[in-house]
Design a protein around this motif. Structure first.
Motif, PDB file in Angstrom:
ATOM      1  N   ASP A  36       0.845  -1.200   0.000  1.00 29.14           N
ATOM      2  CA  ASP A  36       0.000   0.000   0.000  1.00 29.14           C
ATOM      3  C   ASP A  36       0.879   1.247   0.000  1.00 29.14           C
ATOM      4  N   PRO A  37       0.442   2.334  -0.619  1.00 24.40           N
ATOM      5  CA  PRO A  37       1.258   3.553  -0.631  1.00 24.40           C
ATOM      6  C   PRO A  37       1.430   4.202   0.732  1.00 24.40           C
ATOM      7  N   MET A  38       0.588   3.842   1.719  1.00 26.93           N
ATOM      8  CA  MET A  38       0.668   4.486   3.018  1.00 26.93           C
ATOM      9  C   MET A  38       1.176   3.523   4.094  1.00 26.93           C
ATOM     10  N   ARG A  39       2.154   4.000   4.846  1.00 29.30           N
ATOM     11  CA  ARG A  39       2.808   3.165   5.846  1.00 29.30           C
ATOM     12  C   ARG A  39       1.833   2.640   6.892  1.00 29.30           C
ATOM     13  N   GLY A  40       0.882   3.488   7.275  1.00 32.32           N
ATOM     14  CA  GLY A  40      -0.074   3.052   8.280  1.00 32.32           C
ATOM     15  C   GLY A  40      -0.834   1.809   7.850  1.00 32.32           C
ATOM     16  N   VAL A  41      -1.190   1.735   6.580  1.00 35.70           N
ATOM     17  CA  VAL A  41      -1.917   0.565   6.067  1.00 35.70           C
ATOM     18  C   VAL A  41      -0.988  -0.631   5.958  1.00 35.70           C
ATOM     19  N   ARG A  42       0.227  -0.414   5.487  1.00 38.35           N
ATOM     20  CA  ARG A  42       1.181  -1.518   5.362  1.00 38.35           C
ATOM     21  C   ARG A  42       1.437  -2.170   6.723  1.00 38.35           C
ATOM     22  N   GLN A  43       1.625  -1.349   7.744  1.00 40.60           N
ATOM     23  CA  GLN A  43       1.850  -1.881   9.086  1.00 40.60           C
ATOM     24  C   GLN A  43       0.664  -2.718   9.548  1.00 40.60           C
ATOM     25  N   LYS A  44      -0.533  -2.165   9.348  1.00 41.75           N
ATOM     26  CA  LYS A  44      -1.740  -2.848   9.816  1.00 41.75           C
ATOM     27  C   LYS A  44      -1.888  -4.197   9.143  1.00 41.75           C
ATOM     28  N   ALA A  45      -1.661  -4.233   7.820  1.00 42.33           N
ATOM     29  CA  ALA A  45      -1.776  -5.495   7.095  1.00 42.33           C
ATOM     30  C   ALA A  45      -0.779  -6.519   7.617  1.00 42.33           C
ATOM     31  N   ALA A  46       0.457  -6.100   7.860  1.00 40.88           N
ATOM     32  CA  ALA A  46       1.481  -7.019   8.341  1.00 40.88           C
ATOM     33  C   ALA A  46       1.142  -7.551   9.728  1.00 40.88           C
TER      34      ALA A  46
END
Length: 711
Positions: A515-525
């Motif tokens: 995802d382009p946004m770090r907040g979403v990438r973290q949540k997914a991981a």
């Protein structure tokens, strides 16, 4: 034999409220030039800024900046005496320190200038703490921000501890080019900044390159990529939002002005501790979360439509701020506006020129924080007395007409504005669901709200989180929500799939790892980590590990707060990393000994791993810090009951009853404890008390059988 329910407390991963700071170091972030370099070309803007709240955000103490009375003045709150005095031209405070004894501290900086001024002292090298005693500028007197509290130094809320640390909570929004420089293993700060207060570059970005261009204007102006002002809402949310919001920062370093919000921060959703159920501000939420709910935001209004960016003042006086758009001619920038005369008693139904006839009185009600600092709600709601009453929120009508009811107010509004439309702000399905309504209609209505992209994203994200927590998000809605244009919605959807099978969850979440946004990438991981997925394809595994590392980096950026360690511990639990989880929760209790949820999890970890003594020690430590915490007392009783120490268990339950006599689970545990001892009469009395506290409570079947068995 009756079995006592084993209570597993799931700790909520809390949001870090603000960010960093400490004693100045020589290093200056690259690219910054300082506000002084701007004045030669931008004199008018500099003059306006010099008197602003931004310019006063943080100053060194001197005769001009110190507004409080340091003429050997004594102030006492509860049992704590504080003295303010001067010595050798410096400003000093004598008050209770971390030792529990009076200590003298030198004032390092002043904070603000209206309606109050606070003071920073250095309790140890590099560590700045905010005093609880502040100066009321208008009244000209000292006052305590928490007058009902008398916390000892061992309490996490004492002014010398984590929650009152300047670097951890406040600094990044009071300085420019700030780098916290917190070393967690050493528990020390070496903070850096480019400018002591909120200067030009805090909003416009590092200015050295722009200054070089201004001296020799060849090529493009480096500042032209960041456009601010009316018509540039997205840019202003990225510039103003980080400091005017409740959010968690993902880094110790303050990002350059204009950096994408969701890449660097996690915005707090509309949780009950922060907002009322109708969306009104409850706690100090600093504007953005309220504004994002508004129709104004949806129509493109931005900060500078109403506020001058340099002085911080309103662009006009009184209702003129609103009537620059809301008038008979309208405003070409907002073509959907209904053209009408709003600044008239025909609209307000109050005397023209009165306080009640001010637009803000009905549409931006005030709520005071820090006792004397009123803040206006930027939701811009239409008054809805009945919905406000339903959620226990303030109502602007009966707030003035205290002798009247919400029903009266609603009827008055309906008679004045029979075509009034509150559909935009209505969130009846979310209110009903949050109150426990799980009927098919309510769930269906809330799911429909979530799917509606015309609704405010922050409300949709909050609703998604609520549905996900109950496993009620329709699975067929997940793909669209995970690809929603708004990062808040995508992130909330990523955390709402816990009812799905691991392989289904992995298929949906894996695309969000890029995802382009770090907040979403973290949540997914993090969600994948807890899903129990056996393995990911190699390319996805690299992204997954990068997402987990980003999450951990963000938490350790805030490692000077207990909530960051709770989040680290939560991830470790989901990955079955028991040692790491235990250490994280111990770190949290070190910073906040009153953090009951952390003690409970430490006890549960100990018992689950066969360390009953460790479980007992954790609960004993928690109770020593919070002797009247019913959760801890109840858990201690449960532990004793599981060890068949029924008399001990009942003693702990009695203490829990005294701490909170309205807890049905305490009375129910007491009833089970007596049942385990074979005392039917006492068990019946405790069970009756549980049902009196919670009418309709169904007793466990085994307890019913025990109570009904013939003697």
């Amino acid at each position: 034999m009756l079995r006592l329910r084993f209570r597993w407390v799931l700790a909520a991963v809390l949001c870090v409220l603000a960010a960093p700071f400490a004693a100045a170091e020589d290093a200056v972030p690259l690219g910054y030039a300082g506000s002084g370099s701007c004045a030669q070309c931008h004199a008018a803007e500099t003059s306006a800024w010099a008197a602003s709240d931004h310019a006063w955000a943080l100053k060194e103490p001197d005769a001009k900046s110190v507004l409080g009375d340091f003429n050997d003045v004594h102030f006492t709150n509860k049992t704590i005496a504080t003295r303010f005095f001067m010595k050798d031209g410096g400003y000093f405070v004598e008050t209770e320190g971390a030792s529990g004894k009076p200590e003298t501290f030198s004032v390092r900086y002043t904070i603000g200038h209206r309606p109050l001024q606070q003071y920073l002292v250095e309790t140890e090298k590099g560590r700045l703490q905010v005093l609880d005693v502040a100066w009321d500028v208008a009244a000209g007197k000292w006052f305590h921000l928490y007058p009902d509290q008398n916390n000892p130094p061992s309490d996490g809320m004492h002014w010398t501890r984590s929650y009152k640390n300047w670097q951890a909570r406040c600094a990044t929004c009071h300085q420019t080019g700030f780098d916290k420089g917190f070393d967690f293993p050493a528990r020390t700060y070496k903070s850096h900044w480019s400018e002591l207060t909120v200067g030009c570059e805090a909003c416009h970005g590092p200015g050295a390159a722009h200054n070089a261009w201004a001296r020799k204007p060849e090529g493009a102006d480096p500042y032209q990529s960041l456009k601010l002002g009316p018509g540039h809402q997205a840019e202003e949310i990225n510039v103003c939002g980080p400091c005017h919001s409740r959010r968690e920062a993902f880094s110790q370093q303050q990002p350059a002005a204009g950096s994408p919000f969701d890449e660097h921060y996690g915005l707090a959703l509309l949780t009950p501790d922060l907002y009322f159920g109708d969306g009104q501000q409850r706690d100090e939420v600093f504007i953005l979360g309220s504004f994002l709910q508004s129709k104004m935001k949806a129509k493109g209004v931005t900060c500078s439509n109403c506020h001058d960016g340099h002085s911080g003042e309103l662009v006009a006086e009184g209702n003129a701020v609103c009537t620059q758009c809301h008038n008979v001619a309208g405003n070409a920038g907002f073509p959907s506006l209904r053209k009408a005369d709003y600044d008239t008693s025909a609209h307000t139904h109050h005397k023209e020129g009165s306080t009640a006839a001010q637009c803000v009185s009905c549409h931006m009600p005030e709520r005071s924080y820090m006792l004397i600092d009123p803040r206006r709600d930027h939701f811009f709601r239409r008054p809805d007395p009945l919905q406000s009453k339903a959620v226990g929120a303030p109502d602007v009508c009966t707030g003035c007409h205290v002798e009247k009811t919400a029903e009266w107010a609603a009827a008055q509004i309906a008679s004045w504005h029979p075509a009034g439309d509150t559909q935009w702000q209505d969130r009846s399905p979310l209110i009903a669901f949050t109150a426990g309504d799980r009927t098919e209609k309510t769930v269906s209505d809330l799911a429909a709200y979530v799917r509606d992209k015309e609704r405010p994203a922050i409300v949709r994200a909050t609703a998604i989180t609520a549905l996900g927590a109950q496993g009620a998000l329709p699975p067929e809605d997940a793909p669209a929500l995970l690809s929603d244009p708004d990062a808040m919605v995508r992130g909330a959807a990523a955390g709402a799939l816990r009812q799905m099978r691991p392989e289904e969850k992995a298929a949906l979440l894996t695309p969000l790892l890029s995802d382009p946004m770090r907040g979403v990438r973290q949540k997914a991981a993090v969600e994948l980590a807890g899903a129990g997925v056996a393995a990911l394809p190699a390319a996805d595994d690299v992204l997954y590990r990068a997402g987990l590392q980003a999450f951990m980096d963000a938490r350790f950026a805030n490692a000077d707060t207990p909530e960051a360690h709770v989040a680290i511990g939560g991830l470790a639990l989901s990955r079955r990393q028991w040692d790491e989880a235990e250490q994280a929760f111990r770190n949290a209790t070190e910073m906040d000994p009153q953090l009951a949820s952390a003690w409970l999890i430490l006890a549960q970890l100990g018992e689950a791993r066969g360390n009953a003594k460790g479980a007992e020690e954790a609960l004993s430590s928690g109770i020593a810090a919070s002797p009247r915490n019913a959760d801890l007392l109840l858990a201690r009783g449960d532990l004793a009951a599981r060890q068949a120490k029924y008399d001990d268990a009942l003693g702990w339950y009695r203490r829990a009853q005294a701490a909170d006599p309205k807890r049905e689970d305490v009375w129910l545990a007491t009833a089970i404890g007596y049942a385990l001892k074979g005392d039917r009469t006492a068990a019946q009395q405790a069970a009756a008390q549980a049902q009196a506290v919670s009418p309709g409570l169904v007793l466990p079947q085994e307890l019913q059988q025990f109570l009904a068995a013939p003697q």
